[in-house]
Design a protein around this motif. Structure first.
Motif, PDB file in Angstrom:
ATOM      1  N   LYS A  70      -8.928   2.445   9.378  1.00  0.00           N
ATOM      2  CA  LYS A  70      -7.719   2.938  10.036  1.00  0.00           C
ATOM      3  C   LYS A  70      -6.737   1.824  10.358  1.00  0.00           C
ATOM      4  O   LYS A  70      -5.541   2.068  10.506  1.00  0.00           O
ATOM      5  CB  LYS A  70      -8.103   3.687  11.313  1.00  0.00           C
ATOM      6  N   LYS A  71      -7.220   0.608  10.493  1.00  0.00           N
ATOM      7  CA  LYS A  71      -6.338  -0.517  10.812  1.00  0.00           C
ATOM      8  C   LYS A  71      -5.512  -0.962   9.605  1.00  0.00           C
ATOM      9  O   LYS A  71      -4.513  -1.669   9.773  1.00  0.00           O
ATOM     10  CB  LYS A  71      -7.165  -1.692  11.331  1.00  0.00           C
ATOM     11  N   ASP A  72      -5.909  -0.549   8.412  1.00  0.00           N
ATOM     12  CA  ASP A  72      -5.228  -0.965   7.180  1.00  0.00           C
ATOM     13  C   ASP A  72      -4.177   0.072   6.809  1.00  0.00           C
ATOM     14  O   ASP A  72      -4.355   0.877   5.890  1.00  0.00           O
ATOM     15  CB  ASP A  72      -6.242  -1.125   6.044  1.00  0.00           C
ATOM     16  N   GLU A  73      -3.062   0.082   7.536  1.00  0.00           N
ATOM     17  CA  GLU A  73      -2.055   1.121   7.350  1.00  0.00           C
ATOM     18  C   GLU A  73      -1.166   0.865   6.139  1.00  0.00           C
ATOM     19  O   GLU A  73      -0.551  -0.196   6.023  1.00  0.00           O
ATOM     20  CB  GLU A  73      -1.175   1.253   8.589  1.00  0.00           C
ATOM     21  N   VAL A  74      -1.094   1.860   5.263  1.00  0.00           N
ATOM     22  CA  VAL A  74      -0.127   1.874   4.171  1.00  0.00           C
ATOM     23  C   VAL A  74       1.116   2.611   4.668  1.00  0.00           C
ATOM     24  O   VAL A  74       1.009   3.686   5.278  1.00  0.00           O
ATOM     25  CB  VAL A  74      -0.711   2.569   2.934  1.00  0.00           C
ATOM     26  N   THR A  75       2.300   2.059   4.419  1.00  0.00           N
ATOM     27  CA  THR A  75       3.545   2.635   4.938  1.00  0.00           C
ATOM     28  C   THR A  75       4.468   3.018   3.794  1.00  0.00           C
ATOM     29  O   THR A  75       4.789   2.188   2.939  1.00  0.00           O
ATOM     30  CB  THR A  75       4.275   1.646   5.859  1.00  0.00           C
ATOM     31  N   ALA A  76       4.896   4.273   3.784  1.00  0.00           N
ATOM     32  CA  ALA A  76       5.910   4.720   2.832  1.00  0.00           C
ATOM     33  C   ALA A  76       7.281   4.295   3.352  1.00  0.00           C
ATOM     34  O   ALA A  76       7.599   4.489   4.533  1.00  0.00           O
ATOM     35  CB  ALA A  76       5.856   6.238   2.671  1.00  0.00           C
ATOM     36  N   TYR A  99       4.643  -0.058   1.380  1.00  0.00           N
ATOM     37  CA  TYR A  99       4.127  -1.373   1.734  1.00  0.00           C
ATOM     38  C   TYR A  99       2.619  -1.255   1.885  1.00  0.00           C
ATOM     39  O   TYR A  99       2.118  -0.421   2.657  1.00  0.00           O
ATOM     40  CB  TYR A  99       4.727  -1.914   3.034  1.00  0.00           C
ATOM     41  N   ILE A 100       1.892  -2.091   1.141  1.00  0.00           N
ATOM     42  CA  ILE A 100       0.430  -2.063   1.161  1.00  0.00           C
ATOM     43  C   ILE A 100      -0.049  -3.401   1.719  1.00  0.00           C
ATOM     44  O   ILE A 100       0.214  -4.453   1.120  1.00  0.00           O
ATOM     45  CB  ILE A 100      -0.134  -1.827  -0.251  1.00  0.00           C
ATOM     46  N   PRO A 101      -0.743  -3.407   2.870  1.00  0.00           N
ATOM     47  CA  PRO A 101      -1.077  -4.659   3.550  1.00  0.00           C
ATOM     48  C   PRO A 101      -2.341  -5.336   3.030  1.00  0.00           C
ATOM     49  O   PRO A 101      -2.847  -6.251   3.676  1.00  0.00           O
ATOM     50  CB  PRO A 101      -1.262  -4.216   5.004  1.00  0.00           C
ATOM     51  N   PRO A 138      -2.169  -3.167  -6.196  1.00  0.00           N
ATOM     52  CA  PRO A 138      -1.675  -4.480  -6.625  1.00  0.00           C
ATOM     53  C   PRO A 138      -2.667  -5.579  -6.274  1.00  0.00           C
ATOM     54  O   PRO A 138      -3.544  -5.399  -5.424  1.00  0.00           O
ATOM     55  CB  PRO A 138      -0.362  -4.636  -5.845  1.00  0.00           C
ATOM     56  N   SER A 139      -2.525  -6.738  -6.875  1.00  0.00           N
ATOM     57  CA  SER A 139      -3.481  -7.820  -6.669  1.00  0.00           C
ATOM     58  C   SER A 139      -3.372  -8.440  -5.289  1.00  0.00           C
ATOM     59  O   SER A 139      -4.348  -8.995  -4.776  1.00  0.00           O
ATOM     60  CB  SER A 139      -3.288  -8.898  -7.740  1.00  0.00           C
TER      61      SER A 139
END
Length: 261
Positions: A70-76, A99-101, A138-139
């Protein structure tokens, strides 16, 4: 949780893949010197943003080995107003930005599945993708883009998109929102002849979020030294409350596959 069919990720670059066709999506070019004098309009949401419930940020649901939590938030990268997530496009193959963290090195078994549903006049939904559009991670962390295959999004229709996280063969909910394709306004008849920042400004004046962000995003990828494009990108993200992402620069072109049959 549902299990998705295993697919092969192919190609390089930001891809539009549908019906067996692969095309390079890096098509926006321009001279940064030409774009610096262009005004940068602020974004205001369209008037019918209500009745478009969504959630532009979402982390993983479960603690599974080698999977996001849950801490790894992907944001549109899309406006959110009182729980409503909606943007306009005039393109028949619009692009969603995220945005992918985290990157592939951290979660090698992770990918995304994009689902797209059309809303009918009776408020029911039908899928416009025979199978989900699968997107490889992505890498490295950063911004990435996913282009909806051509000829699926029709003028005058509203579509609900949702991203599912796929990890170790299992699926969990990710960001979700709406996209509506409108007819191209007459003010945009010659927009393709303008430098990138001027194109984006015209789109924003017409409240066409997705296409404005795509022009700027592609310009940042094609010409990282275009400060005007980077500045306008940052301004638009701040306009929609994503100040924490506005000054990040890392990005990588996505890999995606759509196999309808």
């Amino acid at each position: 949780m549902k299990r998705l069919p295993q697919v092969v990720i192919v190609g390089t670059g930001i891809l539009s893949i549908g019906l067996g066709t692969v095309t390079d999506f890096s098509y926006v070019t321009g001279n940064s010197r030409d774009s610096r004098a262009i005004a940068q309009s602020g974004y205001n949401p369209p008037p019918d943003v209500q009745s478009a419930p969504g959630n532009r940020s979402q982390g993983g649901r479960r603690t599974i080995d080698n999977c996001p939590t849950k801490k790894d938030e992907v944001t549109a990268l899309v406006p959110e107003t009182a729980g409503n997530v909606l943007g306009y496009t005039v393109s028949d193959h619009p692009t969603l930005w995220f945005y992918i963290p985290f990157g592939k090195e951290r979660f090698p078994k992770f990918s995304f599945a994009l689902r797209l549903q059309e809303e009918s006049s009776s408020k029911s939904f039908k899928s416009v993708l025979e199978k989900p559009l699968l997107v490889e991670l992505p890498s490295s962390p950063g911004f990435t883009a996913v282009q909806i295959p051509a000829n699926l999004v029709k003028i005058g229709n509203r579509y609900r998109w949702s991203f599912q996280f796929v990890c170790n063969g299992e699926e969990a909910d990710g960001p979700r929102g709406w996209i509506e394709r409108i007819a191209k306004p007459s003010a945009l008849a010659q927009v393709g002849k303008l430098p990138p920042v001027a194109q984006a400004d015209r789109y924003i004046q017409e409240k066409i979020w997705y296409d404005a962000l795509t022009v700027l995003g592609n310009q940042r990828l094609a010409n990282p030294n275009d400060q005007a494009a980077s500045d306008y990108w940052s301004k638009l993200l701040k306009d929609i409350g994503l100040d924490n992402l506005a000054n990040l620069s890392s990005s990588e072109k996505a890999k995606a596959v759509y196999e309808p049959k």
